[in-house]
Write a protein that holds these residues in place. Sequence first.
Motif, short mmCIF file in Angstrom:
data_model
loop_
_atom_site.label_atom_id
_atom_site.label_comp_id
_atom_site.label_asym_id
_atom_site.label_seq_id
_atom_site.Cartn_x
_atom_site.Cartn_y
_atom_site.Cartn_z
N PHE A 216 0.87 -1.18 0.00
CA PHE A 216 0.00 0.00 0.00
C PHE A 216 0.90 1.22 0.00
CE2 PHE A 216 -1.46 3.47 2.70
CZ PHE A 216 -2.63 3.86 2.04
N ILE A 217 0.71 2.10 -1.00
CA ILE A 217 1.52 3.32 -1.11
C ILE A 217 0.58 4.49 -1.39
CG2 ILE A 217 3.42 4.49 -2.31
CD1 ILE A 217 4.41 1.70 -3.18
N ARG A 218 0.63 5.51 -0.56
CA ARG A 218 -0.24 6.67 -0.74
C ARG A 218 -0.07 7.26 -2.15
NH1 ARG A 218 -4.23 6.96 3.04
NH2 ARG A 218 -3.35 6.46 5.09
N ASN A 219 -1.18 7.68 -2.72
CA ASN A 219 -1.17 8.21 -4.09
C ASN A 219 -0.20 9.36 -4.28
OD1 ASN A 219 -2.85 6.70 -5.82
ND2 ASN A 219 -4.67 7.49 -4.81
N ASN A 220 -0.14 10.27 -3.30
CA ASN A 220 0.75 11.43 -3.44
C ASN A 220 2.22 11.03 -3.46
OD1 ASN A 220 0.41 10.76 -0.62
ND2 ASN A 220 1.50 12.65 -0.13
N ILE A 221 2.53 9.88 -2.85
CA ILE A 221 3.91 9.37 -2.85
C ILE A 221 4.17 8.56 -4.10
CG2 ILE A 221 5.55 7.87 -1.64
CD1 ILE A 221 4.09 8.61 0.96
N LEU A 222 3.19 7.76 -4.49
CA LEU A 222 3.32 6.89 -5.66
C LEU A 222 3.68 7.69 -6.92
CD1 LEU A 222 3.04 3.87 -6.31
CD2 LEU A 222 0.67 4.29 -6.92
#
Length: 386
Positions: A216-222
Motif C-alpha cells: 500500500f503506497i499513498r497516491n501522493n507518494i506513488l
Amino acid sequence: MKRAYLDNAASTPIRNEVVKVMINTLKCSLGNPSSVQHSYGREARSIIEESRICIAKNIQASPSEIIFTSGGTEANNLVLRSSILDLGIRHILTSQLEHPSVLQTILDLSIRYKITVDFISIHEKGILDFNNMEEILKKNIYKKTLVSLMYANNEIGNLLEIDKVFFLCKKYNAYFHSDTIQVIGNFPINMEKLSFDFATASAHKFYGPKGIGFAFIRNNILKKMRPFMTGGYQEYSIRSGTENIHGIAGLSEALRLSYFDFTSHIKKMQNLKSYCISELKKIIPNIIFNGLSYDLDKSIPSILNFLYPTKKKDYLLYFHLDLMGVAVSEGSSCNSKKKSHVIQSITDINLLNQTMPIRISFGIFNEKKDIDLLIESLQRIQRIRK
C-alpha cells in the motif's frame, strides 16, 4: 496420529473457497492481462482490477494505492529501496525487533547509499521507548527520514502504539512505513483513518496462496516513484512483469473472506489464546511469556510466545514436538538458520541459556483440542526428562 498445526504466523492453511477461485482462474483466464486488444486479455485484466478494487475496499484505501508483489518480503523491499532512490531519504529510524526483510534491507541500503540508521531503544517486554524515538527524530530534523516499524510483531505479537508513531512522524515530517504483514487479513485496519505512508501484506498470512502480496503506497507518494522493476508498464509502471493472475484472485478472495466475519474470528483466537495461557500456567510454574503476547489488549490475538525451561539447551525440542504431532516454531521462519534476534533483544542471556523460546500462533481452523495436544506433548517431554 493426532496433529496440531500451531505455526500460523509462518503460513496459514489456504481456504477451500480460495483454491476454487484460483483453479477457476487458471482454467478460464488464458489471456495476458496486458493484451487488451482482444477479449481474452481484457478478461484477464478485469480479474486483476476487480481484485484490486476488492482489496482496497476491505482496507479502506484507493485501488490505485495497491501495488501487487510476490509477497511481503518484496513489498518491504519495494518500499524501502524506492524511498531511498525516489524520495531522497537519507536517514532511517527503525528497531531491532523488525522482520529480516526490513533489517537486512536497511543494512544493505546503509552500505550502498551511505544512509544513516538509528535504532529506537527497547524497554522490557519489547516496548519501544518513544522518548528516545523523539530525540532521534529531533536530532535528524534536517534529514529526510523514513520510520519503519512493524504494526504487530511476528514473534512476540506486540501491537505497536500506532497513534504515538503517527504523532511523532507528523511532528517531525517523517515518512512512515509499517510492516503490517501479521495484521492485514487478521486484524481490523482502515487506511483512511490511519496515517500510514506505506504498508505491506502477504496473502499466505490470511489463508491465501503463497507467492503473492501487495504494498500500500499513498497516491501522493506513488506519483514520485520510478519503476522498481523495469521491462514493462504493469502495476502503474512500478513493477514490470506479467501479473500472477490466479494468485491475485486468490489474495482478493482470501482477504474478502477474512473481513467477512472478522469479529468472530478474532474472538475465537482470543479464546484459544486465553485457554492456552491458562493451561500452560498449570504445567509450567512461574512461566515467562515473551513480550506482551500474554496481554490480550496489547498483542495480536494470533501469537503467544513463552520460554520453555530446560536444564540445558535442547535444540531438538521443536523436533520432539513435531514427532508428537505438534507444529510450533522458535520464531520467524525467514530467520530459521539463526537464533531469534527478537528474543535475544529482550531477554537476559542467563535466562536464555536455561530456556527455549516457543512461538504458538493460532488460526481460524484451530480448536481447543489442538491446545490440549500441545499441553499433553509438553507434559510427555517433561516426564521423559525427569
